[in-house]
Write a protein that holds these residues in place. Structure first.
Motif: not given
Ligand code: TXA
Ligand code: MG
Length: 544
Positions: A36-38, A68-70, A181-183, A230-232
C-alpha cells in the motif's frame, strides 16, 4: 536474467503466479511486489544470500538494513523480541503503513539488519502483498524496489525501469494507494520515536503512546547528528536533476517559477492543479490539490523528470501538518536541503508556540540581534482601522460584528467560538490578510537591507506559514510554568488561564512540527540569550 511478470490485482488475483513467486522466495530468489506504500524488492529474511542479492540488485550500501514483512503481527515472535507497545501499535495500525524496530533474534542474519542487533518489522495491508506473504510462509526482507537513491516505485512500471533483468519476478498489483514509505518507529522506555514519517502520523501514534521525533527528520545529517534509521543518511528520493524547494506566498512562488522558465524553458516545475491556468510549459507538472493525492503522486512526478531535459526542478513547499509532514520530509531529502525564498531571498524564521511560552522574548532577541521582526498580532490590529479592507471582508461574512466601521471583538468572539465552521471562515479571512501584509513587510525589510527576518505567529501552522519559512522555531514551556506566567502577565485566575490554553495545541505539537524548539522553563534572560545566539547563527549563515 530474464524477469518474469505476473499481474495480480486485488480484484483479479493470479493465484498460480503468486504461488510461483513464493517458490522463488523460498529458493533464494528475488521478487518485487506491491504494497500500500511503495513496491518492495523481496527475498527470504532467513537467507543471507537473498539479502546480498537485494543489495547488489539495488546498488544499495549493505550497512542500510532491510524491513522484514510479515502476514500477521504475531509472527514477529519468531524473528524478534516483542513487547507491549509493539502489540499496541500493531493492534491499532496493522496491517498498514507502519514499521516497528525490535531487538532481533539470532535466526535473522546480519546481512538483513546491516549488522544491527535490531530488526524492522512491518505487516503490509495490500491484498496482493498479504496473499504473497501468506504463501511464502517465511518473513520477506524487502527494501523499496528502486535503484538506491532514486524515488521509490509506486507502480510496476517504475520497478521495471529500475530492475528489469536484475531480479527474478515483478508482481504488478496496480498503483500504490499511499505512495510514500511506511512510518518507522523505534520503541523507547517511555513511548516511541519516529525515525521516518509516513501515513501513520504523529497524531495517530500519540493515541497509543507518547511520541518523540528523531532530530534528523527535518535537518541535514551531520557528523554529530547521525540518523537512527541508517538509510536516512543517504540522499534519497531524488530524480537525476537538482531539486529546489521554493518557499513563499503563493503568488510570489508562481512569479519565481515563471522567472525561472523565462531564463530556461526546460526548467522543471512542480506546482499544483490549482495553478494550471497560471503556469504552463513543457516540463511543468501538477500535483493534486489535496495532501493525500500529493503523497500518492510525488514519486511518479519526480521520476517523470528523468524522461525530460530539465536540469533543475523547482517545487512548491507543502505544509508539514498530518501526512504533509512525510511529504515535506521526502521533499527536503530529494532537494538535498536546498530551498529558495520566492518572497525574499533572505532567511525567514517562523517563531511560534503557545501563550506564556516566551515567544515575544525570543522575538525581542531576534530584533536585538539585527533581524526584522514581523509580529502577526500587531499586524492584525493594524489592519483593523475604520472601514479598512479587512473590516469590509469580515463584514461580508459576519455582518453583525462590525459597528460604525470598527470591529466589535466581543460580538465576534460570541459568534465564532460557538461554531467551528465560522471560526474556520474567520481564520481563513484574517490569516490571508495578515500574511499578505507580512509579505509586504518582508519585502520592505529586504529593500531596507535586513539580512534576516523573523515572523512571530502563534497560528503559524494553521495559516500554513511554515511553507514560507526557512525554519520554524517553537518556543515551548511546561504547562504549569505557562499557566503561572499567564496569570501573572494578564492578572487572570488559574481557571481562565487554563481555559485559554485548552484551545491551543499542546507543546508536543510544536516539538513535532518545528524544525527546532527553544525550551523555556528557566528565566527570561536564559531564553533571550539562547534565541539571540540562534539569530546570530542565521545572520552568519551558519544555521539552516
Ligand atoms: O513502506 C515501506 O516501508 C517500504 C515497503 C516496501 O514496505 N519499504 C521501505 O524499505 O521503504 P527501505 O529499505 O527503502 O527503507 C527502510 C528504512 C531504511 O531507512 C533503513 O535504514 C531503516 O528502514 N531500517 C531498517 N532496519 C532498521 C533498524 N533495525 N533500525 C533502524 N532503522 C532501520
Ligand atoms: Mg528505500
Amino acid at each position: 536474467m530474464k524477469t518474469e511478470y505476473v499481474k495480480s490485482y486485488p480484484d483479479s488475483p493470479d493465484e498460480a503466479g503468486l504461488a510461483r513467486a513464493s517458490e522463488i522466495i523460498r529458493s533464494g530468489g528475488l521478487v518485487a511486489f506491491p504494497t500500500e506504500t511503495v513496491y518492495g524488492l523481496g527475498g527470504s529474511a532467513l537467507n543471507p544470500g537473498s539479502a546480498k542479492k537485494i543489495y547488489a540488485a539495488k546498488g544499495r550500501p549493505s550497512d542500510n538494513p532491510l524491513i522484514i514483512h510479515l502476514y500477521d503481527a504475531r509472527e514477529a515472535e519468531e524473528y524478534a523480541y516483542t513487547n507491549e507497545i509493539y502489540y499496541k501499535i500493531t493492534d491499532r495500525f496493522s496491517p498498514g503503513p507502519i514499521t516497528v524496530i525490535l531487538p532481533k533474534k539470532d535466526c535473522v542474519p546480519d546481512e538483513v539488519t546491516g549488522g544491527l542487533d535490531t530488526v524492522a518489522v512491518r505487516i503490509p495491508s495490500h491484498p496482493t502483498a498479504r496473499r504473497f506473504l501468506q504463501l511464502c510462509g517465511v518473513a520477506v526482507a524487502a527494501p523499496s524496489a528502486n535503484i538506491s537513491g532514486s524515488p521509490s516505485p509506486t507502480c510496476a512500471e517504475h520497478v521495471r525501469a529500475d530492475l528489469d533483468g536484475r531480479i527474478d519476478m515483478i508482481i504488478d498489483g496496480g498503483t500504490c494507494d499511499i505512495g510514500l514509505e511506511s512510518t518507522i518507529v523505534k520503541i523507547t522506555s517511555d513511548g516511541v520515536v519516529i525515525l521516518r514519517p509516513g501515513a501513520v502520523t504523529e497524531e495517530m501514534l500519540a493515541s497509543v503512546a507518547p511520541v518523540g521525533r528523531d532530530k534528523t527528520l527535518l535537518s541535514k545529517p551531520s557528523e554529530d547528528l547521525r540518523p537512527e534509521a541508517p538509510g536516512m543518511k543517504y540522499r534519497h528520493y531524488a530524480p537525476v536533476a537538482d531539486v529546489f524547494l521554493v518557499r513563499g506566498g503563493h503568488d510570489d512562488v508562481i512569479a519565481y517559477m515563471k522567472a525561472r522558465l523565462c531564463e530556461d524553458e526546460s526548467s522543471g516545475i512542480v506546482c499544483t492543479e490549482a495553478d494550471r491556468d497560471e503556469i504552463s510549459g513543457k516540463n511543468v507538472k501538477y500535483l493534486p490539490n489535496d495532501t493525500e493525492g500529493q503523497a500518492r503522486e510525488l514519486f511518479e512526478i519526480l521520476r517523470g523528470f528523468n524522461e525530460t531535459d530539465a536540469k533543475r526542478i523547482y517545487c512548491v513547499t507543502p505544509s508539514r501538518v498530518g501526512i504533509g509532514f512525510a511529504l515535506y520530509n521526502r521533499l527536503i531529502k530529494a532537494s538535498g536541503f536546498r530551498s529558495v525564498g520566492a518572497t525574499v531571498p533572505i532567511p525567514v524564521i517562523g517563531l511560534t508556540g503557545q501563550s506564556g511560552a516566551g515567544k515575544s522574548t525570543a522575538a525581542t532577541a531576534f530584533s536585538d540581534a539585527g533581524a526584522y521582526v514581523a509580529d502577526c498580532d500587531e499586524t492584525y490590529r493594524s489592519l483593523l482601522y475604520k472601514n479598512s479592507p479587512l473590516i469590509k471582508e469580515i463584514k461580508k461574512a459576519f455582518p453583525t460584528v462590525i459597528k460604525r466601521g470598527l470591529l466589535d471583538r466581543a460580538a465576534l468572539s460570541a459568534v465564532v467560538f460557538a461554531d467551528k465552521d465560522k471560526l474556520a471562515l474567520l481564520n481563513s479571512i484574517t490569516h490571508e490578510a495578515i500574511l499578505k501584509d507580512v509579505r509586504r513587510q518582508l519585502k520592505q525589510a529586504y529593500a531596507d537591507g535586513y539580512k534576516l527576518a523573523a515572523v512571530d505567529a502563534s497560528q503559524l501552522f494553521e495559516a500554513a506559514f511554515d511553507r514560507e519559512c526557512t525554519a520554524v522555531i517553537g518556543v515551548c514551556a511546561d504547562e504549569k510554568t505557562r499557566i503561572e506566567r499567564i496569570m501573572k502577565r494578564d492578572g487572570i485566575s488559574e481557571e481562565r488561564a487554563r481555559a485559554r490554553l485548552s484551545s491551543q495545541h499542546n507543546e508536543d505539537f510544536f516539538r513535532v512540527y518545528c524544525d527546532r524548539t527553544l525550551e523555556n522553563n528557566g528565566s527570561p534572560e536564559e531564553l533571550y540569550e539562547k534565541a539571540k545566539r540562534i539569530a546570530e547563527e542565521y545572520l552568519k549563515g551558519e544555521a539552516q
